[in-house]
Every structure is written in C-alpha cells, then in structure tokens.
Design a protein around this motif. Structure first.
Motif, PDB file in Angstrom:
ATOM      1  N   LEU A  48       0.829  -1.197   0.000  1.00  0.00           N
ATOM      2  CA  LEU A  48       0.000   0.000   0.000  1.00  0.00           C
ATOM      3  C   LEU A  48       0.866   1.250   0.000  1.00  0.00           C
ATOM      4  O   LEU A  48       0.578   2.229  -0.727  1.00  0.00           O
ATOM      5  CB  LEU A  48      -0.919  -0.018   1.223  1.00  0.00           C
ATOM      6  CG  LEU A  48      -1.862   1.179   1.392  1.00  0.00           C
ATOM      7  CD1 LEU A  48      -2.804   1.302   0.185  1.00  0.00           C
ATOM      8  CD2 LEU A  48      -2.672   1.061   2.684  1.00  0.00           C
ATOM      9  N   ALA A  51       2.270   1.762  -3.452  1.00  0.00           N
ATOM     10  CA  ALA A  51       1.264   2.293  -4.392  1.00  0.00           C
ATOM     11  C   ALA A  51       1.058   3.779  -4.158  1.00  0.00           C
ATOM     12  O   ALA A  51       0.997   4.583  -5.128  1.00  0.00           O
ATOM     13  CB  ALA A  51      -0.042   1.534  -4.227  1.00  0.00           C
ATOM     14  N   LEU A  79       1.156  -0.198  -9.842  1.00  0.00           N
ATOM     15  CA  LEU A  79      -0.061  -0.461  -9.085  1.00  0.00           C
ATOM     16  C   LEU A  79      -0.496  -1.907  -9.229  1.00  0.00           C
ATOM     17  O   LEU A  79      -0.967  -2.534  -8.261  1.00  0.00           O
ATOM     18  CB  LEU A  79      -1.173   0.492  -9.562  1.00  0.00           C
ATOM     19  CG  LEU A  79      -0.963   1.969  -9.240  1.00  0.00           C
ATOM     20  CD1 LEU A  79      -2.089   2.795  -9.860  1.00  0.00           C
ATOM     21  CD2 LEU A  79      -0.875   2.202  -7.743  1.00  0.00           C
ATOM     22  N   ALA A  80      -0.338  -2.471 -10.418  1.00  0.00           N
ATOM     23  CA  ALA A  80      -0.711  -3.866 -10.619  1.00  0.00           C
ATOM     24  C   ALA A  80       0.168  -4.799  -9.791  1.00  0.00           C
ATOM     25  O   ALA A  80      -0.312  -5.760  -9.153  1.00  0.00           O
ATOM     26  CB  ALA A  80      -0.609  -4.221 -12.100  1.00  0.00           C
ATOM     27  N   CYS A  82       1.912  -4.058  -7.043  1.00  0.00           N
ATOM     28  CA  CYS A  82       1.627  -3.886  -5.607  1.00  0.00           C
ATOM     29  C   CYS A  82       0.285  -4.517  -5.249  1.00  0.00           C
ATOM     30  O   CYS A  82       0.143  -5.144  -4.182  1.00  0.00           O
ATOM     31  CB  CYS A  82       1.630  -2.406  -5.252  1.00  0.00           C
ATOM     32  SG  CYS A  82       3.265  -1.633  -5.359  1.00  0.00           S
ATOM     33  N   GLY A  83      -0.705  -4.328  -6.121  1.00  0.00           N
ATOM     34  CA  GLY A  83      -2.007  -4.896  -5.824  1.00  0.00           C
ATOM     35  C   GLY A  83      -1.980  -6.414  -5.786  1.00  0.00           C
ATOM     36  O   GLY A  83      -2.582  -7.054  -4.897  1.00  0.00           O
ATOM     37  N   TRP A  84      -1.247  -7.007  -6.727  1.00  0.00           N
ATOM     38  CA  TRP A  84      -1.179  -8.483  -6.759  1.00  0.00           C
ATOM     39  C   TRP A  84      -0.475  -9.029  -5.509  1.00  0.00           C
ATOM     40  O   TRP A  84      -0.956  -9.957  -4.858  1.00  0.00           O
ATOM     41  CB  TRP A  84      -0.454  -8.911  -8.039  1.00  0.00           C
ATOM     42  CG  TRP A  84      -0.263 -10.392  -8.126  1.00  0.00           C
ATOM     43  CD1 TRP A  84      -1.169 -11.320  -8.458  1.00  0.00           C
ATOM     44  CD2 TRP A  84       0.966 -11.086  -7.889  1.00  0.00           C
ATOM     45  NE1 TRP A  84      -0.626 -12.578  -8.445  1.00  0.00           N
ATOM     46  CE2 TRP A  84       0.701 -12.459  -8.079  1.00  0.00           C
ATOM     47  CE3 TRP A  84       2.256 -10.683  -7.546  1.00  0.00           C
ATOM     48  CZ2 TRP A  84       1.691 -13.434  -7.935  1.00  0.00           C
ATOM     49  CZ3 TRP A  84       3.219 -11.653  -7.399  1.00  0.00           C
ATOM     50  CH2 TRP A  84       2.943 -13.022  -7.577  1.00  0.00           C
ATOM     51  N   TRP A  87      -2.595  -8.401  -2.378  1.00  0.00           N
ATOM     52  CA  TRP A  87      -3.762  -9.291  -2.312  1.00  0.00           C
ATOM     53  C   TRP A  87      -3.365 -10.688  -1.860  1.00  0.00           C
ATOM     54  O   TRP A  87      -4.037 -11.303  -1.026  1.00  0.00           O
ATOM     55  CB  TRP A  87      -4.420  -9.346  -3.699  1.00  0.00           C
ATOM     56  CG  TRP A  87      -5.527 -10.352  -3.759  1.00  0.00           C
ATOM     57  CD1 TRP A  87      -6.778 -10.241  -3.263  1.00  0.00           C
ATOM     58  CD2 TRP A  87      -5.445 -11.648  -4.366  1.00  0.00           C
ATOM     59  NE1 TRP A  87      -7.501 -11.362  -3.490  1.00  0.00           N
ATOM     60  CE2 TRP A  87      -6.704 -12.270  -4.182  1.00  0.00           C
ATOM     61  CE3 TRP A  87      -4.455 -12.330  -5.060  1.00  0.00           C
ATOM     62  CZ2 TRP A  87      -6.971 -13.542  -4.657  1.00  0.00           C
ATOM     63  CZ3 TRP A  87      -4.731 -13.598  -5.533  1.00  0.00           C
ATOM     64  CH2 TRP A  87      -5.971 -14.196  -5.326  1.00  0.00           C
TER      65      TRP A  87
END
Length: 812
Positions: A48, A51, A79-80, A82-84, A87
């Motif tokens: 987070l 990002a 962002l992709a 970090c998001g992956w 998650w």
C-alpha cells in the motif's frame, strides 16, 4: 589493498550466507519459512505504501515530462504489481505459517523484490536527467528512502534485500551517468557509499535475525528434551513429581503419582497434597514430619527430604517429600512443585544395619554398644537418694570344652539357651547383653538394695548352672558372675566395666560357679595400669618399642598386596606388653602423639628400605586422629623416608566418630588430599553406620575377625560379610578380612567377593627382615586348598558351601 581484501571477504561472506538459505537441508527449509513469515506479515502495508508513493511521484513528474504516456504505463505496472502482491499477502493473513518452504519460494520472493526494485529504478534511470532540479530532488529522496527502507524491510530475506538494493542503486547510477557532469559523479560516489553502508546494515540485521531464530529453535529443542526427560522420569524413575496450586490442590497429576497414592487421577485433581498425606499417615512416630511439612509450606521456603511414614495400599511405606515454591513475577507464591521419593527399602536396610550395630546376631541380645549406652544413662541418673544400679558380668565356665567336644553348632545352641535363661529371670526394665564369645552382662536398673542384687545373682547362678538340652544332647552349663554396683564401684562406663570384670576374674579364680563383688583389693589391675604408664614414658628413649609386620594378600591372584605395621613393646622386667594394654594407657596419659609419630616414621622408613613397592598400613587410634599435629607427623614421616604417599594407608576405627570432632574429620580430609589411603578398621562390630561411609570416602573396609571366626559355623556371619563386601563394592572400596586362619574361611571370603585377606593362615606378625624374606619367597601359586581341612571342619564347610554361588572375581 587491505580495504579491497576486506571488501572481497565481506562479499564472500554475504555470498555464503545467501547460498546457505537456498540449501535443501531441513534446517535451511525451516529458516526460510521463518524469514518468509516475517516479510509476509508486513507485505500488505508495504505494498500500500509503494502504491501511494507511486501515485505521488507520478503526480509530481507529470508536468515536467514531454511524453506522459511512459509515466502512466509505469504507474499502471507498479499499481498492478503492488495490488497483486498485497492481495496474496492479505489472503494468507489468517493461515498458519508453514514449518518449512522450498528454495523455490525464496526465488519467487527474490524475483518479486527485484521486479519491484526495477520499476522504481526506472524513475531515476529514465526521467532523472529530463526533469528540473526540484523534481530531481524528489527522485533523489525517493531513491534514498526506498533504498534504505526496502532493504531493511527485506532483511529477513537476504537474497531479496540484496536484489532490491542492487537493482535500485543500479537504476540511480544509470540516471546520474546519463545526466553527466562533475556533480552527478559526486552524487554517484555518495550513492555507492550509502548503498555499501545499507548493505552492511542489512547483513547485520539478517545475522541477528538468524541468531535469534537459531536461539529460539535451540530453546524449543531444549524444551522438548526437558519434556521428554520429565516424561521418561515420571514413567520409569522411583521418584514421583507433583505440583499444587496456591490452595494446595494438585495441578499436575501423573500416572505414577496416581499409582503411588492408589487413587484415580480425577480424584487426585480435586485433592490437596497435605490432606492426602494426612489421610495416609499411620502413627505418631513420624507425625512430626507432617508438621514439618506444613511448617515449611507456611514459611514459603524450599525444603527437602521431609520423612513421613504412610499407608499405601495394604503396606506401610516411608516417603520423603522435597519441594520448592512457585513464584510469580512479583515474588508471590503460586503453589509448590516437588518430588515424593519412596525410601522404604533404604529405611529397612538402615534399620537392619542399626539392628546389627546394637544387637548380637546369634542370640538377639543387646551388644556392647547398647550396653554402653544404657550404662551411660544409669551413670547420669540423678536423685535423692541417688538412683542405684548394678552391672553383672557373666562368663560360662566350660564353654571352650563344649565347643571342642560337641562342635560349634552345639556351642551356639548353648549360647542361645543361656540368653533365654537370662531373659527369663531379669525384669523388663533390665538389660541383658552379649559382649562376645561366652561373655554376657546384665544391667540391673534401679535396684533398691544390695540384697536384691545378691538374690538375683544367686537365682541366675542356679538357673545357669543347671544342665540343659541342646540339639538332643544334655549339656552341663556353668557360669561365674562379677558384680559392680553403680555408683559405688565406678562413676564412668570404663570404670564400671573394668571393676565388674575384676570381680568376675576373682569369681573364676575362687573356684567358678560363684558370684563375687568388686572390692578395692581387686584394684591390682589399676595399679598395673599406673605401672605401665610410668614405664611407657621411658619406652621410646630406651628403644623398647619395635614393629612387626603382617601381610595382606590379594584373594584373586594370591599376590602380596600390603603389610600392616604392628607396634610391639618388650619391657625388661614386665615382659611383652600387648598393644591392647599399653595403647589405651598412652591415649589417657597423652603419650599417643609421640608414640604414633614414631610408629609412622619407623614404618615408612622400614617399608622404603626393605619392601620395594609394597603398600603399608599403619593403625591410628582415635585419640591420635583427633590431634592437630597428626598431618605434620604423616608429612614428616613421608619426607624423611622418601615413601610415596600413595603407598601409605592409615587405618582408623569407628571410635573417632563418637565425639564427631571437627579436628578428626579435618585430618581425614587432609590426609586424603595428601594422597594417603584411608581404611575403616573393624567395620561392623563397633559403631557402624552408613552415615560414616557417606560422610567420608574410605578406600578400604576391614572386616572384623569376629565375623571371620564364625564364617564356618554361623550363616548370619556369612550374610553380614557378604553384605559388607557388596556395600564396599557399590561404594568403590576394597575389603580386607582380618583373622583368616583356616583355608575354608579363605574360600568363603573368595566366593563372597572379598578383595584381600590377613591372618595367621598367611603369616604371623614378624619383624621387617623376616617380612622381606617372606616377600622374596612368596609363591602366588601356594594358595591353600580348602579340601585339606579336618573331617569335622570339612563337613560343616560342605553343608553351607552349595548355598554360596560363585561370584565374579574382583580386583582390589
């Protein structure tokens, strides 16, 4: 050159640490799992933060770039990624961390760190030269912050941290080199230094984390080991663990505790320790132990070996309780934890030895020790008028002829018959004792008049002088009695015993079968003592003392092992005076120190000059052992003679333990530290106690000749000898049997496992020159054959020989 060498060494160390993490060993797999778990817990927050930083950086640089679409593409990739990653980490937040992971998982983590570092390095490598100074400052701060923060966050995964550090620093260097100029090169150098410092810090953190993990693993292993040992202890040891809370209820109930107490575990869980013990104690003899237990718990102090007698099932047992309090962090008691030990067997063994120390094994009467204790009580009695007692010494008149003509078994029967007759006449408060052989004593307690003593003496004579049937044969028994009145005829134990003996001798000289009272005219023995004392003071100066030697022989090899020095006194007018007569005189008049020092020095000199490497033994009396100068006497004797301390053995008797003087115990321990061997003489006949053997590590136990003399005729004597030998073996001590005169006795001692023997069967005491000739002519193959005994002795020997299983030969 030295700095370069240091850098290369550090690089090699880091490389080794990284490779160790990829090892397929189970320990490395467990380490990887612990490291990954540390990083995974922080991943959602870290992703987070990445990002948000990415959005802020893109917003800052957007107005300064000619083409904004590469920046947008970069932001979407960031962002992709970090998001992956966030998650995945969020999804695993509630799952248990695996105990071990493969190297592949570490490769994945390292690759993700390198990919994320590559995205951030693109900012400095691609756009740092194109933006104004203000945006360059933002990128520089970003690189420095990311470089340090990311490297330390990834420190548990050293390969990922190194990948992050190297990729991010490389991207920054590319951006600086693209810009060019002197200032860019300066900043590049500073960046390299900063990266090296961060690298060193990351390695230090990684090592500390690994050390902590290793410590935790070792602590867990130790905990498992302790648990295993405790479980094994509870399942197999004779001791039982217990634990109670503050209210006294059991909090830990093992299966062995339930078996020991004879209660189900569920019942014990609701029972208090003190209540359980209170329900089981069986008499008032050891109720004091229960009171001591309660008092110790009330004090809140550790305690040990509180003895209790309890009822367990249908039997009576002895337990000892040991415990310590359980304290919380502020020192308040939370309960107790301890051990219950069943010491029943030890108590029974101690009681048996105590019985043997106070009672005659043949007749069951009191022995000399108990008689002296009762005499001491009678002498200390006070009253107005003074309480009077009487000591009767009895001796059988024809016991030797009974033994010689009818055999020892009949003689033993006669002694038992005499014991029964004596006990049938005396009162319950009186004491009947057997002093040894055919000597008995009767202590009449609280007599009202001399006439009462005379009447009882005559009744004893009538009963003892009447024939009796023993083993199917009528035996004529006769006895003489000597009487000493207390306190009229003595105020000390020795005075009373001596005066009663004098009266007994007078009775035997007057024709036997009669009773005589002590009278001052019988004090010739006292005058003899005075004469001996007077002449003894000049004996050393006149050269009247000498030494005889008697050897010990090792039983299993029949080799000469040692020789005992025996002091002799040949007086020109009094003749040969035995040590049993003049040694007590020397102790009383204070000459024992001078005589003892002479014996020690003379023995060491003769042994060093004539006996080669043979060990020697010197007897030290209790009075001599209690002298502060004894250690100096021993050192001087060893120094003057040149004898090695290891060749000297000091023999002591149990009499030194009676007064329990610190000087005697200090002398014993200092002699031991000097290298001198220590032997306990006449074990089993005096004041024998296991406590003596625990308090001092003796090297040798000498079995008294009284047991050896009865080996062929008394099974209890054989049992006692075997017990002493086994006890000595378990305590690592040698055993020497004194007074061996018959081959059959030697054979019995050999089968019992006795180490060495001494006695007339080997050689009579002789001067040093004769001892030297005996050593020169000694034949190890000359062991006597027990089959050469007379028929009567051989028959008795064969009767008990099958009951003696052959034991393993033991080296002394």
């Amino acid at each position: 050159m030295r700095g370069l060498s240091h850098m290369l060494g550090s690089w090699q160390d880091a490389r080794s640490e990284v490779l160790a993490l990829f090892s397929p060993e189970p320990a490395a797999a467990e380490l990887r799992a612990r490291h990954l778990a540390m990083v995974t817990r922080l991943s959602p927050a870290v992703m987070l933060a990445n990002a948000l930083c990415g959005v802020l950086v893109a917003g800052s640089l957007l107005g300064s770039l000619r083409r904004p679409w590469p920046l947008g593409t970069w932001l979407l990739l960031l962002l992709a990624s970090c998001g992956w990653a966030g998650w995945r980490a969020w999804r695993l937040r509630g799952a248990l961390a695996p105990a071990s992971v493969s190297p592949r998982a570490l490769w994945h983590a390292t690759g993700h760190a390198a990919w994320l570092a590559l995205l951030w390095s693109a900012v400095s490598a691609l756009w740092y030269p194109e933006v104004p100074v203000g945006q360059q400052l933002v990128i520089a701060m970003l690189v420095c912050g990311m470089l340090g923060a990311g490297a330390f966050l990834l420190a548990p995964l050293l390969p990922a941290s190194l990948a992050w550090l190297c990729v991010l620093a490389l991207g920054a260097l590319v951006g600086l080199l693209r810009q060019g100029g002197g200032s860019a090169l300066t900043v590049a150098g500073m960046l390299c230094v900063y990266a090296a410092v961060v690298l060193a810090g990351v390695r230090s953190v990684a090592r500390q984390l690994q050390a902590r993990i290793n410590s935790e693993r070792e602590a867990a292993r130790q905990g498992q080991l302790v648990s295993l040992l405790l479980r094994d202890f509870e399942e197999h040891a004779t001791d039982v663990l217990w634990e109670i809370d503050r209210s006294g209820l059991f909090t830990h109930v093992s299966g062995r505790l339930a078996v020991l107490l004879g209660e189900p575990e569920a019942v014990l869980a609701e029972t208090g320790l003190v209540q359980m013990l209170d329900d089981r104690h069986i008499d008032t003899e050891h109720a004091g132990g229960l009171r001591a237990l309660r008092a110790a718990m009330a004090r809140g102090k550790p305690f040990r070996d509180v003895l209790l007698q309890v009822k367990a099932g249908d039997s009576h047992r002895w337990w000892t309780v040991t415990a310590k309090p359980l304290l919380d962090e502020i020192g308040r008691s939370n309960g107790w934890r301890g051990v219950i030990s069943d010491v029943t067997q030890q108590r029974l063994t101690h009681q048996r030895l105590a019985y043997l120390a106070h009672y005659d094994s043949l007749t069951g009467l009191a022995n000399r020790v108990q008689l002296r204790e009762r005499l001491s009580q009678a002498l200390e009695a006070r009253g107005d008028p003074p309480r009077r007692s009487a000591l009767l010494c009895l001796d059988l008149d024809n016991f030797k002829s009974i033994n010689d003509s009818l055999g020892h078994s009949v003689g033993d029967g006669v002694l038992r018959l005499v014991a029964q007759r004596l006990q049938s006449i005396v009162r319950r408060s009186d004491l009947v004792a057997r002093l040894g052989g055919d000597e008995f004593s009767v202590l009449l307690d609280d007599v009202r008049s001399d006439e009462e003593v005379a009447q009882l003496s005559q009744r004893l004579l009538q009963v003892l002088n009447s024939p009796g049937e023993v083993r199917g044969q009528m035996v004529a028994i006769g006895a003489s009695i000597g009487v000493a009145l207390i306190p009229d005829h003595g105020t000390t134990i020795d005075d009373v015993l001596g005066n009663a003996d004098l009266a007994l001798y007078a009775a035997k000289e007057a024709g036997r079968g009669r009773c005589e009272y002590f009278a001052p005219a019988l004090g010739e023995r006292s005058r003899r003592v005075v004469s001996v004392e007077h002449e003894l003071r000049q004996a050393l100066q006149r050269g009247e003392l000498s030494l005889d030697w008697q050897p010990w022989v090792r039983v299993d090899t029949w080799e000469l092992l040692s020789a005992e020095a025996l002091v002799r006194w040949q007086h020109p007018t009094l003749g040969s005076i035995p040590p049993a007569e003049f040694i007590p005189v020397a102790e009383k008049c204070g000459l024992i120190g001078e005589i003892g020092a002479w014996v020690l020095q003379r023995a060491c000199q003769e042994a060093q000059a004539l006996f080669g490497n043979l060990m020697i033994s010197v007897n030290v009396s209790p009075a001599q052992m209690m002298r502060t100068g004894l250690l100096d006497d021993v050192r001087r004797a060893l120094q003057v003679s040149g004898l090695a301390a290891e060749r000297l053995e000091i023999e002591i008797t149990e009499g030194i333990f009676l007064d329990d003087t610190p000087t005697a115990m200090s002398n014993l321990h200092q002699l031991k530290s000097l290298g001198v061997q220590i032997a306990l003489d006449d074990f089993g006949t005096g004041y024998s106690s296991l406590a003596y053997l625990r308090r001092f590590p003796f090297d040798t136990l000498k079995i008294d000749r009284a047991f050896v003399r009865e080996l062929l005729t008394h099974h209890d004597a054989r049992a006692i000898v075997r017990t002493i030998v086994e006890l000595a073996r378990m305590l690592g001590m040698r055993t020497v049997a004194e007074g061996v005169e018959e081959p059959a006795q030697l054979e019995v001692l050999r089968r019992a496992g006795c180490s060495s023997v001494q006695g007339y069967l080997l050689a009579r005491p002789a001067p040093a020159e004769q001892m030297r000739r005996l050593m020169d002519s000694w034949d190890p193959n000359s062991r006597p054959d027990p089959g050469d005994l007379p028929a009567s002795e051989s028959m008795q020997f064969e009767q008990f020989l099958p009951h003696w299983p052959a034991t393993t030969e033991r080296a002394s």
